[in-house]
Design a protein around this motif. Structure first.
Motif, short mmCIF file in Angstrom:
data_model
loop_
_atom_site.label_atom_id
_atom_site.label_comp_id
_atom_site.label_asym_id
_atom_site.label_seq_id
_atom_site.Cartn_x
_atom_site.Cartn_y
_atom_site.Cartn_z
N CYS A 1 0.81 -1.21 0.00
CA CYS A 1 0.00 0.00 0.00
C CYS A 1 0.85 1.26 0.00
O CYS A 1 1.75 1.42 0.83
CB CYS A 1 -0.91 -0.01 1.23
SG CYS A 1 -2.05 1.38 1.31
N VAL A 2 0.54 2.17 -0.91
CA VAL A 2 1.28 3.44 -0.97
C VAL A 2 0.56 4.54 -0.19
O VAL A 2 1.08 5.66 -0.08
CB VAL A 2 1.48 3.89 -2.44
CG1 VAL A 2 2.36 2.89 -3.18
CG2 VAL A 2 0.14 4.06 -3.15
N ASP A 3 -0.60 4.22 0.33
CA ASP A 3 -1.34 5.18 1.15
C ASP A 3 -0.99 4.93 2.61
O ASP A 3 -1.51 4.01 3.24
CB ASP A 3 -2.85 5.02 0.94
CG ASP A 3 -3.27 5.40 -0.47
OD1 ASP A 3 -3.03 6.56 -0.87
OD2 ASP A 3 -3.83 4.54 -1.18
N ASP A 4 -0.11 5.75 3.14
CA ASP A 4 0.42 5.52 4.49
C ASP A 4 -0.27 6.35 5.57
O ASP A 4 0.04 6.19 6.75
CB ASP A 4 1.92 5.85 4.52
CG ASP A 4 2.72 4.94 3.60
OD1 ASP A 4 2.25 3.82 3.32
OD2 ASP A 4 3.82 5.35 3.17
N SER A 5 -1.20 7.19 5.19
CA SER A 5 -1.86 8.05 6.18
C SER A 5 -2.70 7.23 7.15
O SER A 5 -3.45 6.33 6.74
CB SER A 5 -2.76 9.06 5.48
OG SER A 5 -3.56 9.76 6.42
N PRO A 6 -2.62 7.52 8.43
CA PRO A 6 -3.49 6.86 9.41
C PRO A 6 -4.98 7.03 9.09
O PRO A 6 -5.79 6.18 9.44
CB PRO A 6 -3.12 7.53 10.73
CG PRO A 6 -1.72 7.97 10.55
CD PRO A 6 -1.63 8.39 9.10
N LEU A 7 -5.33 8.15 8.43
CA LEU A 7 -6.72 8.35 8.04
C LEU A 7 -7.17 7.27 7.06
O LEU A 7 -8.29 6.75 7.16
CB LEU A 7 -6.89 9.73 7.40
CG LEU A 7 -6.72 10.93 8.34
CD1 LEU A 7 -6.64 12.23 7.53
CD2 LEU A 7 -7.86 10.99 9.34
N PHE A 8 -6.31 6.93 6.13
CA PHE A 8 -6.61 5.87 5.16
C PHE A 8 -6.66 4.51 5.86
O PHE A 8 -7.59 3.74 5.65
CB PHE A 8 -5.54 5.85 4.07
CG PHE A 8 -5.79 4.83 2.99
CD1 PHE A 8 -6.50 5.17 1.86
CD2 PHE A 8 -5.32 3.53 3.12
CE1 PHE A 8 -6.74 4.23 0.85
CE2 PHE A 8 -5.55 2.58 2.13
CZ PHE A 8 -6.27 2.93 1.00
N VAL A 9 -5.68 4.25 6.69
CA VAL A 9 -5.62 2.97 7.40
C VAL A 9 -6.85 2.78 8.29
O VAL A 9 -7.47 1.71 8.29
CB VAL A 9 -4.32 2.88 8.24
CG1 VAL A 9 -4.32 1.61 9.10
CG2 VAL A 9 -3.10 2.89 7.33
N ALA A 10 -7.19 3.81 9.04
CA ALA A 10 -8.31 3.71 9.97
C ALA A 10 -9.62 3.46 9.24
O ALA A 10 -10.53 2.81 9.78
CB ALA A 10 -8.42 4.99 10.79
N THR A 11 -9.72 3.92 8.00
CA THR A 11 -10.97 3.78 7.25
C THR A 11 -11.01 2.49 6.43
O THR A 11 -11.83 1.60 6.67
CB THR A 11 -11.18 4.98 6.32
OG1 THR A 11 -11.14 6.19 7.09
CG2 THR A 11 -12.53 4.88 5.61
N TRP A 12 -10.10 2.37 5.48
CA TRP A 12 -10.23 1.30 4.49
C TRP A 12 -9.65 -0.03 4.97
O TRP A 12 -10.20 -1.09 4.63
CB TRP A 12 -9.60 1.74 3.18
CG TRP A 12 -10.20 3.03 2.73
CD1 TRP A 12 -9.57 4.24 2.62
CD2 TRP A 12 -11.57 3.27 2.38
NE1 TRP A 12 -10.45 5.21 2.22
CE2 TRP A 12 -11.69 4.65 2.06
CE3 TRP A 12 -12.71 2.46 2.31
CZ2 TRP A 12 -12.89 5.21 1.68
CZ3 TRP A 12 -13.91 3.02 1.93
CH2 TRP A 12 -13.99 4.39 1.62
N TYR A 13 -8.59 0.00 5.75
CA TYR A 13 -8.12 -1.25 6.35
C TYR A 13 -9.21 -1.82 7.26
O TYR A 13 -9.45 -3.03 7.28
CB TYR A 13 -6.84 -1.02 7.17
CG TYR A 13 -5.56 -0.93 6.39
CD1 TYR A 13 -5.46 -0.12 5.26
CD2 TYR A 13 -4.44 -1.62 6.79
CE1 TYR A 13 -4.27 -0.01 4.55
CE2 TYR A 13 -3.24 -1.54 6.08
CZ TYR A 13 -3.16 -0.72 4.97
OH TYR A 13 -1.98 -0.63 4.28
N THR A 14 -9.85 -0.92 8.00
CA THR A 14 -10.91 -1.36 8.91
C THR A 14 -12.07 -2.00 8.15
O THR A 14 -12.58 -3.06 8.54
CB THR A 14 -11.43 -0.18 9.74
OG1 THR A 14 -10.35 0.34 10.54
CG2 THR A 14 -12.56 -0.61 10.66
N VAL A 15 -12.49 -1.37 7.06
CA VAL A 15 -13.58 -1.93 6.25
C VAL A 15 -13.20 -3.32 5.74
O VAL A 15 -14.01 -4.26 5.81
CB VAL A 15 -13.92 -1.00 5.08
CG1 VAL A 15 -14.90 -1.68 4.12
CG2 VAL A 15 -14.51 0.31 5.59
#
Length: 212
Positions: A179-193
């Motif tokens: 994953c090239v999206d390293d922002s916690p905002l991305f992780v908290a949203t899409w990893y969680t889904v």
């Protein structure tokens, strides 16, 4: 038969397995990791700039979240598959990964201008994330559901859901290397889904296949 007698009987059966339950779980997790690694390497593989990314805190923090999730889920699922075992402490530790993500999100909101919040949250690979974490994790989930039958969980739906969390944490750990999206905002949203998808599949699998 009284409930206490039933739990003792199940516990005795679990202890009489050819391999101790904890050892069996460690072996199953190792096999699951190999399966996840093979799927990862033959589908998406690591990102091209991984050597550079490894020197950034945002990239490394993703692995902290996913490994903590996998580790705490492993402890809880082992307790759930052992009749009569206390699950309170292991269940409490399940809050560790969400809390770490929450702290990282708060720090990100302070560090990044508000105008960039939406961009960082959406990222550039959300569909890939939601597709490949379940893909990498479905094999491990099958292994963990089979392992629950090796034990004797008294709450099969809950145990199956935790199996999904364990598979999700393991799969997300591998996916994070791509994953090239390293922002916690991305992780908290899409990893969680993506992990919730595996959790739901695990709960369904627990209901259908983990019976005694």
């Amino acid at each position: 038969m009284r409930t206490e007698d039933l739990i003792k009987a199940l516990d005795a059966d679990a202890r009489n397995k050819a391999m101790p339950l904890r050892s069996a779980w460690w072996m199953a997790t190792a096999v699951a990791a190999v399966i996840a690694a093979v799927v990862f390497w033959f589908t998406i593989g690591p990102r091209s700039d991984i050597m550079i990314a490894m020197h950034t805190m945002r990239f490394l923090s993703k692995f902290v979240f996913t490994i903590v999730l996998a580790g705490t889920a492993f402890a809880l699922i082992h307790a759930l598959s052992t009749p009569g075992a206390s699950t309170g402490k292991a269940a409490t530790w399940m809050a560790a990964a969400p809390l770490l993500v929450l702290v990282a999100v708060v720090l990100e909101l302070f560090a990044v201008p508000e105008a960039q919040w939406g961009t960082r949250l959406v990222g550039s690979n959300m569909m890939i994330c939601m597709g490949f974490i379940p893909l990498i994790g479905i094999g491990p989930l099958a292994i963990f559901l089979w392992m629950l039958r090796y034990g004797a969980p008294t709450r099969p739906v809950l145990a199956g859901a935790v199996a999904g969390l364990l598979a999700g944490g393991l799969a997300a750990t591998f996916y994070a290397a791509h994953c090239v999206d390293d922002s916690p905002l991305f992780v908290a949203t899409w990893y969680t889904v993506a992990i919730i998808i595996l959790t739901a599949l695990g709960a369904l699998g627990g209901r259908l296949f983990v019976r005694w």
